[in-house]
Write a protein that holds these residues in place. Structure first.
Motif, short mmCIF file in Angstrom:
data_model
loop_
_atom_site.label_atom_id
_atom_site.label_comp_id
_atom_site.label_asym_id
_atom_site.label_seq_id
_atom_site.Cartn_x
_atom_site.Cartn_y
_atom_site.Cartn_z
N ASN A 403 0.81 -1.22 0.00
CA ASN A 403 0.00 0.00 0.00
C ASN A 403 0.84 1.27 0.00
O ASN A 403 0.31 2.37 -0.08
CB ASN A 403 -0.91 0.02 1.22
N ASN A 404 2.14 1.06 0.16
CA ASN A 404 3.09 2.17 0.06
C ASN A 404 2.82 3.31 1.04
O ASN A 404 2.92 4.48 0.71
CB ASN A 404 3.05 2.72 -1.38
N TYR A 405 2.44 2.94 2.24
CA TYR A 405 2.18 4.01 3.23
C TYR A 405 3.48 4.56 3.81
O TYR A 405 4.54 3.96 3.70
CB TYR A 405 1.28 3.50 4.35
N ASN A 406 3.35 5.73 4.41
CA ASN A 406 4.50 6.31 5.10
C ASN A 406 4.52 5.80 6.53
O ASN A 406 3.47 5.67 7.16
CB ASN A 406 4.41 7.83 5.12
N SER A 407 5.68 5.54 7.02
CA SER A 407 5.74 5.08 8.40
C SER A 407 6.73 5.93 9.17
O SER A 407 7.69 6.46 8.61
CB SER A 407 6.14 3.60 8.44
N ILE A 408 6.46 6.08 10.46
CA ILE A 408 7.34 6.88 11.32
C ILE A 408 8.17 5.94 12.16
O ILE A 408 7.64 4.96 12.69
CB ILE A 408 6.50 7.81 12.23
N LYS A 409 9.45 6.20 12.23
CA LYS A 409 10.31 5.31 13.01
C LYS A 409 11.01 6.10 14.12
O LYS A 409 11.44 7.23 13.92
CB LYS A 409 11.37 4.65 12.13
N TRP A 410 11.14 5.48 15.26
CA TRP A 410 11.80 6.09 16.41
C TRP A 410 12.90 5.16 16.89
O TRP A 410 12.74 3.96 16.92
CB TRP A 410 10.81 6.28 17.56
N VAL A 411 14.01 5.76 17.25
CA VAL A 411 15.11 4.93 17.77
C VAL A 411 15.54 5.47 19.13
O VAL A 411 15.63 6.69 19.33
CB VAL A 411 16.32 4.94 16.82
N ARG A 412 15.78 4.58 20.05
CA ARG A 412 16.24 4.96 21.39
C ARG A 412 17.42 4.07 21.74
O ARG A 412 17.47 2.90 21.37
CB ARG A 412 15.12 4.71 22.39
N TYR A 413 18.37 4.61 22.49
CA TYR A 413 19.51 3.79 22.92
C TYR A 413 19.59 3.80 24.44
O TYR A 413 19.31 4.81 25.08
CB TYR A 413 20.83 4.36 22.37
N LEU A 414 19.99 2.69 24.98
CA LEU A 414 20.16 2.63 26.43
C LEU A 414 21.30 1.67 26.74
O LEU A 414 21.36 0.57 26.20
CB LEU A 414 18.86 2.11 27.09
N THR A 415 22.22 2.13 27.58
CA THR A 415 23.26 1.21 28.04
C THR A 415 23.07 1.02 29.53
O THR A 415 22.83 1.99 30.25
CB THR A 415 24.66 1.81 27.75
N LYS A 416 23.11 -0.21 29.97
CA LYS A 416 22.88 -0.43 31.39
C LYS A 416 23.78 -1.54 31.92
O LYS A 416 24.39 -2.29 31.14
CB LYS A 416 21.42 -0.77 31.65
N ALA A 417 23.84 -1.60 33.21
CA ALA A 417 24.55 -2.71 33.85
C ALA A 417 23.66 -3.16 34.98
O ALA A 417 23.07 -2.34 35.67
CB ALA A 417 25.89 -2.24 34.40
N SER A 418 23.52 -4.45 35.15
CA SER A 418 22.77 -4.93 36.31
C SER A 418 23.34 -6.26 36.75
O SER A 418 23.18 -7.28 36.10
CB SER A 418 21.28 -5.03 36.02
N GLY A 419 24.05 -6.21 37.84
CA GLY A 419 24.52 -7.45 38.46
C GLY A 419 25.81 -8.01 37.92
O GLY A 419 26.37 -8.92 38.48
N SER A 420 26.32 -7.49 36.80
CA SER A 420 27.57 -8.07 36.34
C SER A 420 28.57 -7.00 35.86
O SER A 420 29.31 -7.21 34.92
CB SER A 420 27.31 -9.11 35.26
N TYR A 421 28.54 -5.87 36.52
CA TYR A 421 29.55 -4.84 36.27
C TYR A 421 30.37 -4.81 37.55
O TYR A 421 29.98 -4.20 38.55
CB TYR A 421 28.85 -3.51 36.03
#
Lengths: 425, 736
Positions: A403-421
């Protein structure tokens, strides 16, 4: 394959019991209770007694147990147990004794659907939710036609997606979540540092969209193929959701797929080279005689000052015979937790390029026999938004649909440590 | 739900029965739920069978499923009543809703009541050809269920042929379930010996599987990959083709798919001769194997056990990846222990420093077992890498200085092995070891230190004093310690005859008169005779040169290793034991052993050759070297006595396939400890030599006439060390 499936509570009471095959009796549950639940010294997740093998996984004080009588595929059995847990989580939030008791009818329905005669069947959560629901379904309500559609989809080549999805607004959200594992020696040398990356996607796209996904230009996916690209992002390995065409990735390194509707994990990857460690910890721990231990722990953030680390929790181990700890911190809160033998220092936020120092003294009781203190490592949890330790970025996400629609894209980045840093001292 | 845990009330079933017959739909459904809840906690609700059955005919899919669940449980106990349900089932298989059709056929297969089975065939026939793939895939598995119950029905109705046709189904999931069903039936048929050719993966099947592989669900891929592993390739080109088509599966998110792909590739690489391709495949295998370590600990553990096997086959796979196996502080113990083993396998000159500093770190952890294994690993590194031995010894010394009892003891045991590998190199350490004599209370540590003292008796000034301590308490010590004390004192006497005559007299006296272990007594008698007849011969026997120890590259026999590589990801590969040891009878039967024996024939013959070379090359007295240090690690006194007491038949069992009763003596010297393997052939020769000596009391000539030819005659098939090791382990497993 899997002959029986059980869920036990911590006391060893059976909450769910389903025999898939007839080579076992229901009373086999008692054997597990005696051998594993009431045995304090279980040193293996698989116990084989005679020709019966018990595979168990623990989750929130529950035992999820699969029993086999053959030379079963161990990896598959454990993957299946974890898949069950994931499905249960998605259906009723958390998996604990109460939720299992409250939803046992639903659980029976689910474990009959995802396993037949001991062989795991379709266990895609989104697809399951189309025909196993929390409200009771009248078979007349689901028109036969509708069921045909569902079943065809559940078994088809794109078993993860219905073909009649419609959205007014076509959106796709991409979250790159990196977990950093670090183990640093007392001298400050990095023993091992690696990044486990997860690319999560929430796709709200109509029809049957064909997606193409692109990462950094200078990206080396097969480490051994690389020449000498100094600053390139190198991935040691990556794994994909089953929607990704593995043969295409193998031949041309393109990531193309028809996404499931809603949330899913598109890709996981691992990287060990050129890792930017977002937080540095410099501990100085001195045992003063046998009566006290002094701590000076400095935490440094190692990224742009426009970003900040949040939810920072630093756990600093103290000797087992600690009576009290005096802590001085410039910000955040530090508290001695006797039950875990640690000082917990919580900082809601540290700006990039900053440095904070805790100084503390632990007072010890005198003990009769001198046991060597094992000095477990200092452990740090944190999150840094819009930062990737591996340097990975998403270059594009292209969506092609008829259908050739337009789409919106979002990008997010996250760096984390839990229990092994972890930093040793 | 409150009723789920409530104590049984009087007449609860009566109440339930009333509710099940209620005129209100909600009340009936709720009652069914309570019945299921009671069933789960193993309360007997079989009496409600007719009442529950009445609720079967309903439009409510959930209620239908609950009733079916109940039926599956109790059909066997109420076969007469199940017949009442048949009509509904058969009707449901014609329902316009495919979910209902599939549910009916799935449940019927699980009922396991003779009466209903006959009614299953017609609906099943229909469902196997249903237009809906969901129904077809359910029906495919139902055939396997039927075969489990009544194989002749499956054959009579031609269901097997139908399944064979369904491999060509257009729907990948149907293909996957068909493959699973056929494999299940195939294995069942082999197990009960009725047929062996039910599911042969032919060339046409192969192509269909390779097409379905990329399209079906993760579980289906595992089933298909397992079938691919069974395919016997015709030529090299075909092997290459399979490898290339399977390799993309390495990138799958599901660990069982990755391991199944590894298995297929390892199997089909056997048919590939192109070094280039092999290299490429092995290279591609490494990253996914490492990635498996980011799975939950249980999956990690399975992966680690398999990686251990793969490394035995191809030590170069992960050569540059040792660091990823460093233990995390919060790893479960079973994961840590496996990682430790793999780290030692990957240790080389380049990374040994990093390894040592890690191991030192682990040696200060809390878990005693893990600490011991870490220290053992230090010793293994020292033996494996000559250049690093000194650094390892220094780390051990540091650990001994902590004076933590179990650390010291383990370090002493490890030091003994280092002395065996590098004789007369680290004598400077001996005073430190002797200083810790009082700390030792474990037999193995004591025996190790005594061995060291005996070996270096001429360099330790107060060796007679130190050994005297053990002679004083001789009868209280365990047998391994007694044996070592005996040998060490004799060594001392041979080196310093003047100062220790009294000591040797005393120990020989005590050992021959007051000791209740036949091993200890016999050894004492032999020493006594040797010493009294010909001290020169005694010297050459006791102080003979021994072969150096090395770290065995494999922990299982080569043939077994191949078998286990073909079983990757299964329990057999996790336990490193063939499936027969824990499936079926739970213990390897005597009749199964000869088969194993033939599997190992090649190795047996190479071992025999090696043995003959050794025997021919050595002087007779060298063969009589019963001071073989391996005996410091022999099984505990009890185990040794058992071996001695064993009948020749049992001895055969223990020593692989040997037919010579004398070989049971060899078993005494057998041990499963590290470094023992290479020193086995002389060990075998020793006992065989005694065979020639009519060992047991007759006067012996000074130099025993044990010539190579005698050896060959008395020991036609010297047991091959790994084979024996394996059987010993199997025996342990038999305890289950």
């Amino acid at each position: 394959m899997i002959s029986a499936f059980f869920i036990f509570n911590q006391k060893g009471e059976v909450l769910i019991s389903r025999l898939y095959r007839t080579d076992l009796k229901r009373s086999i549950a008692d054997v597990f209770r005696i051998q594993v639940v009431s045995n304090s010294d279980v040193r293996s997740p698989i116990i084989t007694l005679g020709s019966t093998s018990f595979f168990h996984v623990r989750v929130n004080n529950l035992y999820v147990v699969a029993v086999t009588k053959c030379n079963a595929n161990a990896a598959l059995v454990f993957e299946y147990c974890y898949r069950f847990i994931a499905i249960a989580k998605s259906y009723f939030g958390k998996v604990d004794e109460e939720s299992v008791k409250n939803n046992f009818v639903l659980i029976y329905e689910l474990i009959d659907e995802i396993n037949d005669f001991g062989y795991p069947q379709n266990s895609e959560i989104d697809t399951l939710k189309t025909y196993i629901t929390t409200e009771s379904v009248m078979s007349t309500n689901i028109a036969a036609e509708e069921s045909s559609k569902i079943t065809t989809q559940a078994t088809g080549a794109t078993s993860w997606r219905r073909n009649d999805v419609k959205y007014k607004k076509n959106e796709a959200f991409v979250d790159v979540v990196e977990t950093v594992n670090l183990s640093m020696s007392a001298k400050g040398t990095v023993l091992r540092a690696d990044v486990e990356g997860h690319i999560l996607m929430r796709a709200y796209l109509s029809g049957t969209p064909e997606c193409k996904f692109g990462l950094n230009d200078k990206l080396v996916i097969d480490k051994n193929e690389r020449g000498s690209l100094g600053d390139a992002v190198e991935l040691d390995d990556c794994r994909f959701h089953q929607c990704v065409r593995l043969d295409e990735f193998d031949s041309s390194r393109t990531i193309s797929f028809i996404p499931p509707d809603g949330e899913f994990e598109l890709m996981t990857y691992r990287s060990t080279s050129n890792i930017k460690l977002p937080v540095k910890v410099i501990p100085t721990v001195t045992e003063i005689g046998t009566s006290s231990v002094s701590y000076v722990v400095t935490v440094k953030t190692n990224f742009s000052n426009k970003l900040s680390a949040t939810n920072v929790v630093i756990r600093i181990p103290t000797p087992l015979n600690t009576t009290s700890v005096d802590c001085k911190v410039p910000n955040g809160k530090a508290k001695y937790v006797p039950a875990d033998n640690v000082v917990v220092w919580k900082l809601p936020r540290i700006q990039g390029g900053q440095e904070v120092t805790l100084s503390a003294t632990a007072h010890l009781t005198s003990t009769t026999h001198r046991q060597v203190w094992a000095r477990p490592p200092i452990d740090i949890d944190f999150q840094v938004l819009m930062f990737t330790a591996s340097g990975l970025i998403v270059r594009f996400l292209k969506v092609f649909e008829k259908n050739n629609y337009n789409s919106i894209k979002w990008v997010r980045y996250l760096t984390k440590a839990s229990g092994s840093y972890q930093v040793r001292f | 739900m409150a009723t789920m845990r409530a104590p049984p009330r009087k007449g609860e079933n009566f109440e339930l029965s009333a509710d099940l017959n209620s005129e209100y739909r909600d009340k009936r459904k709720d009652a069914i739920k309570r019945v299921i809840a009671n069933m789960t906690v193993q309360k007997d609700v079989s009496g409600l069978f007719p009442d529950v059955l009445k609720n079967m005919q309903t439009d409510d899919l959930e209620q239908k499923k609950l009733v079916y669940l109940y039926l599956m449980n109790y059909a066997k106990t109420q076969p007469e009543l199940v017949i009442l349900a048949v009509n509904t089932f058969v009707k449901d298989t014609d329902d316009p809703n495919p979910l209902v059709r599939a549910l009916a056929i799935r449940t019927m297969g699980c009922l396991r009541a003779e009466k209903i089975i006959d009614y299953l065939c017609d609906p099943l026939q229909k469902c196997l050809r249903d237009e809906n793939p969901y129904v077809r895939k359910t029906a495919a598995l139902c055939v396997a269920k039927l075969y489990d119950l009544k194989p002749e029905l499956v054959i009579e109705n031609g269901f097997l042929e139908t399944l064979q046709e369904m491999i060509a189904d257009s729907n990948p999931m149907v293909v996957a379930n068909t493959v699973a069903a056929l494999t299940d039936i195939h294995e069942a048929a082999i197990a009960n010996g009725s047929a062996t050719d039910i599911f042969i993966v032919s060339n046409t099947v192969l192509n269909k599987l390779l097409i379905a592989l990329n399209e079906c669900s993760e579980w289906g891929r595992v089933a298909i990959l397992n079938a691919l592993a069974r395919y016997e390739t015709q030529d090299e080109r075909e092997s290459e083709h399979i490898c290339e088509r399977v390799v993309p599966q390495f990138q799958h998110a599901n660990a069982s798919v990755v391991l199944a792909a590894v298995k297929v590739i390892m199997i089909h690489l056997r048919g590939v001769r192109s070094e280039n391709l092999i290299k490429q495949m092995i290279r591609k295998m490494a990253p996914p194997l490492v990635t498996l370590l980011s799975n939950p600990p249980e999956v990690q553990w399975v992966a680690l056990r398999d990686i251990n096997l793969l490394l035995q086959k191809r030590p170069d796979i992960l050569s540059s990846e040792m660091r990823v196996f460093f233990c995390k502080y919060n790893d479960p113990l079973y994961v840590k222990v496996e990682k430790l083993d793999i780290m030692v396998r990957l240790a080389s000159e380049n990374n040994v420093d990093a390894l040592l500093s890690e191991l030192k770190e682990y040696a200060s952890e809390v878990d005693v077992d893990f600490v011991r294994r870490s220290i053992k690993a230090i010793g293994q590194a020292a033996i494996k890498i000559d250049e690093a031995a000194e650094r390892c010894v220094n780390v051990l010394l540091e650990l001994i200085n902590t004076r933590v009892s179990y650390v010291v003891q383990e370090a002493v045991v490890v030091m003994k092995d280092i002395f065996r590998k590098y004789p007369s190199t680290y004598e400077g350490v001996i005073p430190t070891l002797c200083a810790n004599l009082d700390e030792l209370d474990e037999p193995e540590a004591k025996a190790s230190l005594i061995w060291i003292i005996g070996e270096y008796a001429n360099k330790i000034d107060n060796a007679d004093e130190l050994l005297g301590i053990f002679v004083d308490t001789f009868t209280e010590e365990s047998y391994p310690v007694q044996l070592q004390t005996l040998t060490a004192v004799v060594k001392l006497y041979l080196r310093k005859p003047d100062s220790s005559q009294g000591l040797v007299q005393r120990v020989l006296n005590t050992a021959t008169k007051d000791c209740d272990s036949p091993d200890v007594r016999d050894r004492a008698y032999i020493y006594w005779r040797l010493l009294s007849t010909d001290p020169g011969a005694a010297k050459s026997v006791v102080q003979a040169h021994r072969p150096a120890i090395t770290l065995p590259r494999t922990t299982v026999a080569p043939a077994l290793l191949e078998e286990l590589i073909g079983e990757i990801s299964t329990l057999a590969s996790v336990y490193h034991k063939p499936a027969e040891t824990f499936v079926g009878r739970g213990r390897i039967g005597a009749d199964a052993l000869p088969r194993k024996g033939t599997d190992l024939e090649d190795d047996q013959s190479t071992a025999r050759k090696a043995f003959q070379t050794v025997a021919a090359g050595q002087q007779a007295e060298n063969l009589l070297n019963f001071d073989d240090p391996t005996d410091t690690q022999q099984p505990s006194g009890l185990a040794a006595t058992q071996v001695l007491a064993a009948t020749p038949a049992a001895a055969n069992l223990l020593s692989g396939n040997s037919s010579n009763p004398l070989d049971d003596l060899v078993s005494i010297f057998g041990n499963t400890g590290m470094g023992s393997t290479p020193s086995q052939p002389p060990g075998g020769g020793l006992s065989a030599g005694f065979g020639g000596l009519s060992f047991g009391g007759a006067p012996v000539s000074p130099v025993p006439p044990a010539t190579p030819s005698v050896l060959q005659a008395s020991s036609p098939a010297p047991p091959q060390p790994p084979a024996r090791q394996q059987t010993a382990e199997e025996d342990l497993l038999g305890l289950f």
